[in-house]
Scaffold this active site. Structure first.
Site, PDB file in Angstrom:
ATOM      1  N   HIS A  99      -2.849   2.963  -4.778  1.00  0.00           N
ATOM      2  CA  HIS A  99      -2.438   2.662  -3.479  1.00  0.00           C
ATOM      3  C   HIS A  99      -0.741   2.202  -3.334  1.00  0.00           C
ATOM      4  O   HIS A  99      -0.570   1.214  -3.141  1.00  0.00           O
ATOM      5  CB  HIS A  99      -3.210   1.553  -2.819  1.00  0.00           C
ATOM      6  N   GLU A 132     -10.261   2.547  -5.118  1.00  0.00           N
ATOM      7  CA  GLU A 132      -9.911   3.913  -5.101  1.00  0.00           C
ATOM      8  C   GLU A 132      -8.607   4.320  -5.966  1.00  0.00           C
ATOM      9  O   GLU A 132      -7.745   4.814  -5.525  1.00  0.00           O
ATOM     10  CB  GLU A 132      -9.354   4.111  -3.642  1.00  0.00           C
ATOM     11  N   ASP A 148       0.802  -1.143  -0.033  1.00  0.00           N
ATOM     12  CA  ASP A 148       0.061  -0.010  -0.057  1.00  0.00           C
ATOM     13  C   ASP A 148       0.879   1.392   0.001  1.00  0.00           C
ATOM     14  O   ASP A 148       1.950   1.064  -0.118  1.00  0.00           O
ATOM     15  CB  ASP A 148      -1.064  -0.050   1.346  1.00  0.00           C
TER      16      ASP A 148
END
Length: 493
Positions: A214, A279, A151
Site C-alpha cells: 500500500h 494485501e 496508502d
C-alpha cells in the site's frame, strides 16, 4: 417551615410519571444495568461528582433523582463515560421536558477497545473535521481514533529529512478521472492539537503507517526504497492496490522508517503504531536479487518467512521507542508474534479468527468487514462501486464480537473496530453519512453486555437520537435511499 417547604417540593417532583413523560432512557450504548424508579425528574443538575475507586477505573454510577444527578466514578475514564451518559440524558430531557424517569445506572464497558478508523490517506480530512468526528465519537463512548495516514493514494505524515513526502507523495493528479488535483499534509502542530483534543474526550489516537505494501505514494516520492525502482511512478488516482513493496534489504528503508517512528513518538503519546501489513503480495520479493540473496543467506524457505522477519525487524525498531505494533490480520498466524494485536477484517472470517488467534497467542480486535466496514452502503441500491455488500444498520447491530463463544474461548478479544475506507468518501459530509448511524450499533456491540441488548429498543433509541444529534452537532441522521450526498465520479464507474 423552610425545611417543610423543601420536603413538600421534593414530593411534588417525585410525582408518578405523567402519561406524556418518557418512561425509558434513550442511552447509546445501552448501559450494563439500569434500575428505573416510578418517579420523574425535570432537572439533571449535577449535585455531586465523586471518586469511588471500588467501581473500577472505567466504570461509573449515575443516580437520577427528582432534584438532580449524583455521579460516582472509579477513574478518569469512568467519569468521562458518566458525563457522556449525562449529556445524552440532558438531550433527552430537552426533547421531553415533561420529564424523564428517575433511576440508577451502573455501567462499564464490555470491552476496553472501541475504535473507529478514518482514512485521510485516500481523501485528506482537515483538522476541524477530525475534531467534529471526535466529538461524535465521545458522545457514543468510542475511545480509539485510528488514523490511516499512508496508502497508495497519499501520504499525510511529515517526516524531517524527507521533503518529497509533501511535495510528491501527498498530492495526486485526480480521483477516478475527475480531473481535480487532490492533496494535503498535516503539520506536527495540527496532529498534536488533535491528540490533545481527543485526550480531553477520553480518546486515544492511533497512527497507521502501512508496510510493506500500500505504498505507491511513497514509491512516487522515493522509488529507491523499492525492489525495482520506477522513476516514473505516480501517486495512485484510483482505488485498489499494487505489487510494490518496500525492499527490506536496502539500508535506506530502515533509516527512513526509524525517522518515521521517531516522528510518531514525538507526536502521538500512544505507544501503539498500526503497521497495516495486509494485501502485501510477495512476488516482487521473490524476484528481487537482494531479497533472494538474503533468503539464501538466512536459510529461509520462502517469502512468507521473509515477511515474518521483516515484521520482526519493524517490531524491534518500534521497541527502541517504547512502541508496539498492530496489524490487519491476514489469517496466516505465522507472520505474527505471540502477544501482538491483530484486527480480523476479511469477509466471513470473523468466527475462524477467534480460534486461530487464540491458538497463536495473539490479541484480537473484531473489525470484520461484513459488520464493521462503514464505507459500504447501508441501504440497498445506494452507491457501492459494483462490489460492496450492503451492510444495514441491523446487520451492524447483530455483531457479537465473541459470536456466542464462552469467556474462556474469547478472553483474548480486546474489542471492536469499525473502518471507513475513503477511496469513495471525499469529505466529512460523505464520511459522516456512511459512518452514522451504524457506528452507534458498533458502539453498543463493544460496550453493552449481550443480555441488555435489543434490536427493537436500539431502533427506538436511534429514532430519538436523530433529534439529539441534530440539536447538539447540527447534523441530521436521517437515511433514505435517495438522500446520500452525490459523488462527482458516480457515473464514471
Amino acid at each position: 417551615m423552610k425545611h417543610l417547604l423543601s420536603i413538600f417540593a421534593g414530593i411534588l417532583l417525585c410525582a408518578i410519571l405523567p402519561s406524556v413523560a418518557a418512561d425509558k432512557y434513550s442511552i447509546i450504548p445501552e448501559p450494563g444495568r439500569t434500575e428505573l424508579k416510578p418517579q420523574a425528574t425535570r432537572t439533571l443538575k449535577l449535585l455531586s461528582d465523586k471518586a469511588e475507586a471500588s467501581l473500577g477505573k472505567d466504570a461509573y454510577r449515575l443516580a437520577v433523582t427528582p432534584g438532580g444527578v449524583h455521579l460516582a466514578s472509579g477513574g478518569r475514564e469512568g467519569r468521562l463515560y458518566g458525563q457522556a451518559t449525562l449529556r445524552q440524558l440532558q438531550d433527552q430531557l430537552a426533547a421531553q421536558p415533561e420529564g424523564i424517569p428517575c433511576g440508577v445506572i451502573k455501567d462499564k464497558p464490555r470491552y476496553p477497545w472501541r475504535g473507529l478508523m478514518v482514512d485521510p490517506a485516500r481523501h485528506f480530512i482537515p483538522l476541524a473535521d477530525l475534531k467534529k468526528f471526535a466529538d461524535l465519537m465521545a458522545y457514543y463512548k468510542f475511545n480509539k481514533l485510528h488514523l490511516h495516514l499512508t496508502d497508495n493514494q497519499g501520504w499525510r505524515l511529515p517526516v524531517p529529512g524527507y521533503p518529497r513526502l509533501e511535495s510528491v507523495a501527498s498530492k495526486r493528479a485526480e480521483t477516478f478521472g475527475d480531473g481535480i488535483p487532490h492533496g494535503g499534509m498535516y503539520t506536527r502542530e495540527e496532529l498534536k492539537e488533535l491528540v490533545a483534543y481527543c485526550a480531553e474526550r477520553g480518546i486515544e489516537v492511533i497512527p497507521e503507517i502501512d508496510v510493506p505494501g500500500h505504498n505507491e505514494a511513497l514509491a512516487a516520492a522515493y522509488p529507491e526504497f523499492f525492489c525495482f525502482p520506477k522513476p516514473d511512478m505516480k501517486v495512485r488516482t484510483v482505488a485498489g492496490n499494487s505489487k510494490e513493496l518496500v525492499c527490506p534489504q536496502k539500508p535506506e528503508v530502515w533509516k527512513f522508517y526509524a525517522a518515521v517512528f521517531k516522528e510518531l513518538k514525538d507526536i502521538f503519546p500512544s505507544k501503539i503504531v498500526h503497521l497495516g501489513g495486509d494485501e502485501a503480495p510477495t512476488e516482487l520479493w521473490e524476484k528481487c536479487p537482494l531479497c533472494r540473496q538474503a533468503r539464501a543467506r538466512a536459510g529461509m524457505r520462502d517469502e512468507q518467512e521473509q515477511m515474518r522477519a521483516f515484521f520482526a525487524r519493524m517490531t524491534a525498531l518500534l521497541a527502541k521507542n517504547g512502541q508496539t505494533p498492530q496489524f490487519w490480520y491476514e489469517g496466516n498466524a505465522g507472520i505474527y508474534h505471540p502477544g501482538e494485536t491483530v484486527y480480523a477484517w476479511r469477509q466471513d472470517q470473523a468466527r475462524q479468527s477467534i480460534d486461530k488467534t487464540k491458538k497463536a497467542g495473539l490479541n484480537l480486535i473484531m473489525a470484520s468487514n461484513e459488520y464493521c466496514y462503514l464505507d459500504f452502503p447501508q441501504i440497498q441500491g445506494q452507491y457501492n462501486w459494483g462490489w460492496m455488500r450492503t451492510t444495514t444498520l441491523r446487520k451492524c447491530y447483530e455483531l457479537d464480537p465473541a459470536f456466542g463463544k464462552s469467556p474462556q474461548e474469547t478472553g483474548h478479544i480486546r474489542g471492536v473496530h469499525a473502518a471507513a475506507w475513503a477511496e469513495h468518501l471525499p469529505d466529512l459530509n460523505h464520511l459522516l453519512y456512511r459512518v452514522y448511524p451504524r457506528a452507534m450499533a458498533i458502539a453498543e456491540a463493544g460496550w453493552s453486555p449481550m443480555d441488555v441488548r435489543s434490536w427493537d429498543n436500539f431502533r427506538r433509541k436511534v429514532a430519538d437520537h436523530r433529534a439529539f444529534v441534530l440539536k447538539r452537532f447540527n447534523y441530521d441522521l436521517e437515511r433514505t435511499k435517495e438522500n446520500e450526498p452525490p459523488f462527482r465520479w458516480e457515473n464514471k464507474k
